[in-house]
Enzyme design. Sequence first.
Site, PDB file in Angstrom:
ATOM      1  N   HIS A   1       6.182   1.846   6.331  1.00  0.00           N
ATOM      2  CA  HIS A   1       5.463   1.755   5.065  1.00  0.00           C
ATOM      3  C   HIS A   1       5.367   3.116   4.364  1.00  0.00           C
ATOM      4  O   HIS A   1       4.299   3.714   4.285  1.00  0.00           O
ATOM      5  CB  HIS A   1       4.061   1.188   5.322  1.00  0.00           C
ATOM      6  CG  HIS A   1       3.241   0.973   4.097  1.00  0.00           C
ATOM      7  ND1 HIS A   1       3.785   0.736   2.846  1.00  0.00           N
ATOM      8  CD2 HIS A   1       1.881   0.961   3.921  1.00  0.00           C
ATOM      9  CE1 HIS A   1       2.827   0.591   1.970  1.00  0.00           C
ATOM     10  NE2 HIS A   1       1.652   0.729   2.591  1.00  0.00           N
TER      11      HIS A   1
ATOM     12  N   ILE B   1       2.508   5.034   9.130  1.00  0.00           N
ATOM     13  CA  ILE B   1       2.945   5.847   7.999  1.00  0.00           C
ATOM     14  C   ILE B   1       4.437   6.110   8.178  1.00  0.00           C
ATOM     15  O   ILE B   1       4.971   6.021   9.285  1.00  0.00           O
ATOM     16  CB  ILE B   1       2.150   7.154   7.863  1.00  0.00           C
ATOM     17  CG1 ILE B   1       2.401   8.077   9.054  1.00  0.00           C
ATOM     18  CG2 ILE B   1       0.672   6.870   7.692  1.00  0.00           C
ATOM     19  CD1 ILE B   1       1.798   9.458   8.873  1.00  0.00           C
TER      20      ILE B   1
ATOM     21  N   CYS C   1      -0.122   1.297  -3.174  1.00  0.00           N
ATOM     22  CA  CYS C   1       1.011   0.748  -2.420  1.00  0.00           C
ATOM     23  C   CYS C   1       1.882  -0.170  -3.257  1.00  0.00           C
ATOM     24  O   CYS C   1       2.960  -0.579  -2.820  1.00  0.00           O
ATOM     25  CB  CYS C   1       0.516   0.001  -1.185  1.00  0.00           C
ATOM     26  SG  CYS C   1      -0.439   1.019  -0.051  1.00  0.00           S
TER      27      CYS C   1
ATOM     28  N   CYS D   1      -0.600  -3.227  12.908  1.00  0.00           N
ATOM     29  CA  CYS D   1      -0.891  -2.315  11.800  1.00  0.00           C
ATOM     30  C   CYS D   1       0.360  -1.530  11.404  1.00  0.00           C
ATOM     31  O   CYS D   1       1.117  -1.089  12.256  1.00  0.00           O
ATOM     32  CB  CYS D   1      -1.982  -1.336  12.190  1.00  0.00           C
ATOM     33  SG  CYS D   1      -3.491  -2.132  12.768  1.00  0.00           S
TER      34      CYS D   1
END
Length: 409
Positions: free
Chosen positions: A354, A233, A87, A230
């Site tokens: 993300h 994707i 990441c 959280c």
Amino acid sequence: MSDDIYVIGVSMTRFGKFLDRSVKSLVAEAVNSALMDAGAKITDIGAAYYANTTQGIMDGQLLIRGQVALRPLGFATIPIVNVENACASGTTALQQAMVCLKAGVTDVAIAVGVEKMYDDDKVKSNRIFDGGWDVAEADDLMARLTRIGDGVEIPAGVASVRSPFMELYASLTRGHMKAFGTTQRQIATVSAKNHHHSTMNPLSQYQNDMTVDEVLQARAIQWPLTLPMCAPISDGASAVILCRKEALSRFPGARPVRLLSCVLTSGSDREWTDFGQHMCRIAAKQAYDQACVGPGDMSVAEVHDASAFAEIIQTENLGLCEIGQGGWIAERGETSLGGRIPVNPSGGLESKGHPIAATGLAQIYELTQQLRGTAGRRQVEGARFAIAENGGGFHGVEEAAACVTILAA
């Protein structure tokens, strides 16, 4: 020649779920927008660093990803370097571009990050994170890390979703709760704050406001983490153009921001409880030393909140508060827009999205807007210095790779 390096062009696409878009189209949008922002042409770029982690899994493109994505835009004959570093891939590309410029190889370079993580075949998407740790020791690693959270009672009847990385994050979160008294409500406060910030960012994947209670009542992932805590994707791309001081005069329309430091590091075999030796804390100290500034000088921060707890630990690592106090400063509103040190005014990974390799460069996009004074409703008044932390993968008891970047108006 001066060693001074400047950000002259930044861009990001909107992050989201784009089944009808290709990697090449996302790259084209990001690169062309960054060139426009800098007032530059393709022929001004002397080197390109292309960050991507998922194309091999998602579409089988290996080995020459950057060359394939950038050639249609006119990039030819210059060095194109493919970067994969979990990441932290995006800011690793930025750091490598900076090193290239400081070495005098060229005077203008671009860092590009892109991911296409959604697919009709969900098995592909689910495989993305399988290699983010030592696959030869995955079972032993998971067993060891999940013990960190032992001793914190999980409420009876709380459901959970099978997600190895979120199980890991949840265990580390419970360990922090045990060590410092961090509460689930404080973690939810971080998430609600970031969701509120995202309502002011038209490029965020999600732009829905949420209260602390709504975050707490949302679907459980792994206690104490709920779904809004959280990161999702995402598909998306971002790009940053850097130049040496000597080249600035070639871009009279640019609004340069100075890159004071960009420190890339890897982890160590420390004990989990040795919080002072966290790799991001070490990287931050090096970044502050190189930039000749300190935590108290920072106006705004973007940190890698793959979970809301990650923001708490990273505000501590960056020295924005004492170790163990990350949850408390969030609860007091110090990290909200208008607070002492706004963190993730973009909405953070939890809301902005993300797309792995695009994330770090999107942080630089946000902070550049803040330092230019062009961030609109989420503008931090009088922003002068900004810091970003971007990390990923897992090795030992912390990230496998991390990068801390400091910028100045």
